[in-house]
Design a protein around this motif. Sequence first.
Motif, PDB file in Angstrom:
ATOM      1  N   LEU A  71       0.591  -1.540   0.267  1.00 60.64           N
ATOM      2  CA  LEU A  71      -0.314   0.083   0.356  1.00 60.64           C
ATOM      3  C   LEU A  71       0.536   1.278  -0.640  1.00 60.64           C
ATOM      4  O   LEU A  71       0.710   2.138  -0.900  1.00 60.64           O
ATOM      5  N   ALA A  72       2.187   0.773   0.856  1.00 66.41           N
ATOM      6  CA  ALA A  72       2.674   3.079   0.077  1.00 66.41           C
ATOM      7  C   ALA A  72       3.586   2.816  -0.599  1.00 66.41           C
ATOM      8  O   ALA A  72       3.126   3.984  -1.241  1.00 66.41           O
TER       9      ALA A  72
ATOM     10  N   LEU B 106       2.269   1.902  -3.428  1.00 68.64           N
ATOM     11  CA  LEU B 106       1.600   2.008  -4.258  1.00 68.64           C
ATOM     12  C   LEU B 106       0.919   3.974  -4.304  1.00 68.64           C
ATOM     13  O   LEU B 106       0.641   4.339  -5.001  1.00 68.64           O
ATOM     14  N   ARG B 107       0.632   3.751  -2.784  1.00 74.37           N
ATOM     15  CA  ARG B 107       0.730   5.581  -3.006  1.00 74.37           C
ATOM     16  C   ARG B 107       1.464   6.027  -3.485  1.00 74.37           C
ATOM     17  O   ARG B 107       1.209   6.949  -3.826  1.00 74.37           O
ATOM     18  N   SER B 108       2.642   5.857  -3.448  1.00 67.55           N
ATOM     19  CA  SER B 108       3.994   6.789  -3.791  1.00 67.55           C
ATOM     20  C   SER B 108       4.393   6.338  -5.063  1.00 67.55           C
ATOM     21  O   SER B 108       4.112   7.753  -5.966  1.00 67.55           O
TER      22      SER B 108
ATOM     23  N   GLU C 131       1.201   7.178  -6.965  1.00 68.94           N
ATOM     24  CA  GLU C 131      -0.361   7.814  -7.406  1.00 68.94           C
ATOM     25  C   GLU C 131      -0.261   9.379  -7.834  1.00 68.94           C
ATOM     26  O   GLU C 131      -0.348   9.608  -9.261  1.00 68.94           O
TER      27      GLU C 131
ATOM     28  N   SER D 215      -1.622   9.291 -11.920  1.00 70.04           N
ATOM     29  CA  SER D 215      -2.093  11.064 -11.497  1.00 70.04           C
ATOM     30  C   SER D 215      -1.952  11.761 -13.069  1.00 70.04           C
ATOM     31  O   SER D 215      -3.265  11.845 -13.702  1.00 70.04           O
TER      32      SER D 215
ATOM     33  N   TYR E 234      -3.755   4.936 -14.376  1.00 69.65           N
ATOM     34  CA  TYR E 234      -4.141   5.450 -13.408  1.00 69.65           C
ATOM     35  C   TYR E 234      -5.820   4.721 -12.631  1.00 69.65           C
ATOM     36  O   TYR E 234      -5.505   4.626 -10.748  1.00 69.65           O
TER      37      TYR E 234
ATOM     38  N   GLN F 261      -5.980   3.021  -8.514  1.00 71.13           N
ATOM     39  CA  GLN F 261      -6.872   3.238  -7.591  1.00 71.13           C
ATOM     40  C   GLN F 261      -7.752   2.120  -7.095  1.00 71.13           C
ATOM     41  O   GLN F 261      -7.751   1.851  -5.535  1.00 71.13           O
TER      42      GLN F 261
ATOM     43  N   ILE G 271      -5.133   0.280  -5.007  1.00 74.60           N
ATOM     44  CA  ILE G 271      -5.801   0.822  -3.504  1.00 74.60           C
ATOM     45  C   ILE G 271      -6.532   0.571  -2.686  1.00 74.60           C
ATOM     46  O   ILE G 271      -6.333  -0.092  -1.467  1.00 74.60           O
TER      47      ILE G 271
ATOM     48  N   GLU H  94      -6.347  -1.489   0.951  1.00 70.39           N
ATOM     49  CA  GLU H  94      -6.966  -1.232   2.252  1.00 70.39           C
ATOM     50  C   GLU H  94      -7.684  -2.069   2.660  1.00 70.39           C
ATOM     51  O   GLU H  94      -7.900  -2.041   3.786  1.00 70.39           O
TER      52      GLU H  94
END
Length: 187
Positions: free
Chosen positions: A138-139, A141-143, A145, A149, A156, A160, A163, A167
Amino acid sequence: MHPPDQQPPAVELSPTGRVILGMIAFGKRTGYDIKTFVDRTARYFWAASYGQIYPELKRLEDQGLVRGKPEPSGGRARTVYDLTEAGRAVLEHWLAADEEPSYELRDEGMLKLFFSDSLPERRIEIVRAMRAREERDLAHLRSLEPHASKGPAGAYLTLQMGIGHTEWTIKWCESTERRLASESEEE
């Protein structure tokens, strides 16, 4: 896009072939580029190894779906591939197909959990290990984003979805850990 009634060449496209055609359409033109990009992006939902990519590139070339040309780089042999018109038609035909997409999940943590009745005292550790892996994912994947985007919409949207799925899996692991801990206290 080709008209829906126009059929592309009769080709049996393997899942790895689909990945390769899509990656070449994305601009990844060598086996190395494809593997590197798969590892950075699609591996969370579809993996491909060098042992799959290179033979499949040869097969796709033999079928006339990609065209390779040697472009040595720094003394190394290197082949750069482009989609042929037939390759683009096959990719578009697959993308436009109405068949329900297949779903395959390969998760060793889930496999261990499935067989954990053979060692039930390790079950909570298996779930904790799954949660730790998902939290790392998750960390990561968020990095991605902020950059994703600004890129292709399909990539994208996939990020999402990844993610959201990750979660949910973390929440499931946390809930399951609490339940398993509570059950072990009751014993």
